[in-house]
Structures are given as C-alpha cells and as structure tokens.
Design a protein around this motif. Structure first.
Motif, PDB file in Angstrom:
ATOM      1  N   GLY A 121     -12.873 -15.899 -50.742  1.00  0.00           N
ATOM      2  CA  GLY A 121     -11.424 -15.897 -50.784  1.00  0.00           C
ATOM      3  C   GLY A 121     -10.816 -17.269 -50.615  1.00  0.00           C
ATOM      4  N   ASN A 122     -11.642 -18.297 -50.690  1.00  0.00           N
ATOM      5  CA  ASN A 122     -11.186 -19.667 -50.501  1.00  0.00           C
ATOM      6  C   ASN A 122     -11.559 -20.508 -51.716  1.00  0.00           C
ATOM      7  OD1 ASN A 122     -14.024 -19.219 -49.430  1.00  0.00           O
ATOM      8  ND2 ASN A 122     -13.982 -21.449 -49.523  1.00  0.00           N
ATOM      9  N   GLU A 123     -11.012 -21.714 -51.766  1.00  0.00           N
ATOM     10  CA  GLU A 123     -11.494 -22.658 -52.756  1.00  0.00           C
ATOM     11  C   GLU A 123     -12.901 -23.098 -52.359  1.00  0.00           C
ATOM     12  OE1 GLU A 123      -8.878 -25.897 -53.266  1.00  0.00           O
ATOM     13  OE2 GLU A 123      -7.156 -24.668 -53.861  1.00  0.00           O
ATOM     14  N   ALA A 124     -13.726 -23.407 -53.329  1.00  0.00           N
ATOM     15  CA  ALA A 124     -15.106 -23.777 -53.057  1.00  0.00           C
ATOM     16  C   ALA A 124     -15.167 -24.970 -52.102  1.00  0.00           C
ATOM     17  CB  ALA A 124     -15.835 -24.101 -54.364  1.00  0.00           C
ATOM     18  N   ALA A 125     -16.121 -24.906 -51.167  1.00  0.00           N
ATOM     19  CA  ALA A 125     -16.348 -25.993 -50.220  1.00  0.00           C
ATOM     20  C   ALA A 125     -17.802 -26.431 -50.357  1.00  0.00           C
ATOM     21  CB  ALA A 125     -16.051 -25.527 -48.792  1.00  0.00           C
ATOM     22  N   PRO A 126     -18.142 -27.084 -51.473  1.00  0.00           N
ATOM     23  CA  PRO A 126     -19.538 -27.373 -51.782  1.00  0.00           C
ATOM     24  C   PRO A 126     -20.135 -28.447 -50.879  1.00  0.00           C
ATOM     25  CG  PRO A 126     -18.117 -28.465 -53.358  1.00  0.00           C
ATOM     26  CD  PRO A 126     -17.232 -27.618 -52.492  1.00  0.00           C
ATOM     27  N   GLY A 127     -21.467 -28.563 -50.964  1.00  0.00           N
ATOM     28  CA  GLY A 127     -22.158 -29.565 -50.176  1.00  0.00           C
ATOM     29  C   GLY A 127     -22.865 -28.936 -48.998  1.00  0.00           C
ATOM     30  N   SER A 128     -23.884 -29.617 -48.522  1.00  0.00           N
ATOM     31  CA  SER A 128     -24.666 -29.098 -47.391  1.00  0.00           C
ATOM     32  C   SER A 128     -24.022 -29.546 -46.087  1.00  0.00           C
ATOM     33  CB  SER A 128     -26.107 -29.594 -47.499  1.00  0.00           C
ATOM     34  OG  SER A 128     -26.697 -29.167 -48.700  1.00  0.00           O
ATOM     35  N   ARG A 129     -22.839 -29.024 -45.820  1.00  0.00           N
ATOM     36  CA  ARG A 129     -22.082 -29.452 -44.646  1.00  0.00           C
ATOM     37  C   ARG A 129     -22.132 -28.446 -43.513  1.00  0.00           C
ATOM     38  NH1 ARG A 129     -17.084 -29.590 -44.966  1.00  0.00           N
ATOM     39  NH2 ARG A 129     -16.628 -28.515 -46.913  1.00  0.00           N
ATOM     40  N   ALA A 130     -22.848 -27.341 -43.696  1.00  0.00           N
ATOM     41  CA  ALA A 130     -22.921 -26.330 -42.649  1.00  0.00           C
ATOM     42  C   ALA A 130     -24.300 -25.691 -42.662  1.00  0.00           C
ATOM     43  CB  ALA A 130     -21.845 -25.265 -42.847  1.00  0.00           C
TER      44      ALA A 130
END
Length: 312
Positions: A179-188
């Motif tokens: 339900g959000n804009e994509a938050a790509p990357g190995s940040r979590a």
C-alpha cells in the motif's frame, strides 16, 4: 403489444442480496454474538469476500457466488476469531500488514509509537540506524522503511514465525505491494533472537531504538477479550510477573546501544508509565517524556541519550 414475461430463475440460483441488506444482516449476526464494532466488522467481511475496498462502497449487490464464503467468514468472526486473521491483514498507518495465526496482531494504538519513531528518525543525517526488537509482524519496521528513505533497519524477534512474517511484510514494503510507494534496496533485515542480542555489533551506534515489547503483568491473564486470549501469543503480551521486566531491560540497555543523541521509544503499560520515566532518568537518559495513545492514556516512553552528536 404483448407484455414480456421475465423468465423464472433456476431454483438452485439464490437471489442476490443488496449491499445494505447484507450489511444489516451480517452486522445483526455479529452483534448478537457479542462482537464489538459489529457494523464495522460487517463492512470489512463483505469487502473481503467481494474483493473490494472496505473504505468505499464496493458493490450494489452481493453476488450469490460469494454467499458461502461470507457465511464462513461471519461464522469465524462470531466465534471471536480476530477480524485481521479472517481477512488476512491489518491496516497500520499507510500500510497493509499481513497477519497470520500465532503472531501478535498490530494495534492502532501502536501507530503513535511508529509516528514518533518516524518523526525522530528524520532528524538524523543519513544513514539512520534503527533497531526494533520484538518486531512481531514487522509493522513498525515497515512503517519506518516506507517513510524514512535513509533508514537502515534491523528488526528482531524471538519467535521464528514472527521472524518469517516480518521478513515477508518488509519485502512487501520494499516492492511497494503493502500500500506504499516502493522502498527498494537492502535497507531492512529481520534477525532471530532475544531483544538486543542480535544487534550486539551495533552497540553505541543506534540512532533510534524503538519497540513494542510485552508489558502486561501475569495477573492480567484471564481478563482479556476472547480475541486476545485465544489468538495473540501470550509471550508477546506478558512481560513478566510484574509486567515491565522486558521494558526495564530495554531501558537499562539503551545507554549502551544508543549513539550520541540517539533516541529510545517504547510502548509501555499506562499503569507503569511513571515508573518507566523514573527508570529512564535513573540510567542517565534525558528529555524523558510520555506520549498519549488514541484513548488519552500514557502509552509511549520517549527519551534521549545526553551526549552531543558530532556529525550534524
């Protein structure tokens, strides 16, 4: 002119119910079974089986093909199975968080904690190191991942089912399907382990330590609703005999893990909020405050490491 006669429906085809009629009937069934907020739950159940948005008027009629699924969903709710487990998810801030049996279901009250963690995380220069023990579904970590572009998050839990589910939810946030804009990357990432044991390497480097740990006393068991007692894991609820044992361990550990000027935010038992404030001050934290939840009760402890940052 000969009048047209509508053909009879086959006997095995049930008549369609209007949306308002279905909602009224389901809400009445739920209310008679003692379900709180029956009208709201009825709307969610109908939207779930119809595959529509519960926040908008989805259909004018309920198709006969979903009547059996609706009956089953209503029966489960009448048996006091949590709505979130029936529909498979729970709203949390802007996110849709997948829920599964055996993992603590996120509550609206915890959104206060998540919002404050987001607000404070945005004060720091990149990268912002965030640690969240007792992550459960990963709702708080997911909210931070979606809202703080520079966040580097390590969440953890001692329950393997929670770890697996949190990883799934964080992956959905990362690819934008929660339900959000994509938050790509190995940040979590999500690690298995108790409290801060999985993040020993981050001692003295954590900008935001945030958690909704178990904090109810053992004596509370037996006073919970059927939904809570029968479905939420008790070790996610009970923090020890007195209730705040886990909260106290996190407060005591905060000075060792926080970076200079870092923040700790914990959801606490309103009955023990003042004691938590006193403990935070006793271990050397400053600017110790309490934030009220949606019902006006003190629910979130916020405190700061007293050392001055040197990186801006």
């Amino acid at each position: 002119m000969t009048a047209r006669v509508a053909p009879d429906l086959p006997r095995d085809v049930p008549a369609r119910r209007t949306l308002s009629g279905a909602h009224t009937a389901v809400a009445r069934q739920l209310a008679n079974a003692g379900v709180p907020n029956a009208a709201v739950d009825a709307r969610w159940l109908i939207a779930h089986v119809c595959g529509t948005d519960p926040h908008r008027r989805p259909v004018d009629v309920v198709d006969p093909s979903v009547e059996e699924a609706l009956s089953q969903a209503v029966a489960r709710r009448m048996a006091r199975e949590p709505l979130q487990l029936i529909v498979g998810s729970a709203p949390f801030l802007t996110l849709d968080i997948v829920c599964e049996p055996g993992v603590f279901i996120p509550r609206p009250e915890t959104e206060v904690l998540a919002r404050e963690a987001i607000r404070r995380a945005c004060w720091f220069p990149a990268p912002v190191r965030i640690v969240e023990p007792c992550t459960g579904t990963g709702a708080i970590a997911g909210a931070l991942l979606a809202s703080v572009p520079s966040a580097q998050i390590v969440a953890s839990d001692i329950d393997e089912r929670a770890v697996a589910l949190a990883r799934r939810n964080l992956a959905r946030v990362a690819d934008g399907t929660a339900g959000n804009e994509a938050a790509p990357g190995s940040r979590a990432e999500v690690r298995y382990g108790a409290l801060l044991a999985p993040v020993e390497s981050l001692r003295g480097r954590v900008d935001v330590l945030v958690a909704n740990p178990p904090y109810l006393p053992a004596s509370d068991e037996g006073s919970w609703s059927i939904e809570v007692a029968g479905h939420d894991p008790h070790r996610a609820l009970i923090g020890g005999r007195g209730g705040h044992e886990v909260v106290n361990r996190l407060i005591d550990s905060a000075p060792d893990f926080l970076a200079p000027g870092g923040h700790v935010l914990l959801e606490v038992d309103a009955r023990q909020a003042d004691a938590a404030v006193a403990r935070a001050r006793a271990v050397g934290l400053v600017d110790v405050t309490l934030l009220d939840d949606l019902t006006g009760r003190p629910r979130v402890l916020a405190a700061t490491d007293p050392r001055e940052r040197t990186d801006g």
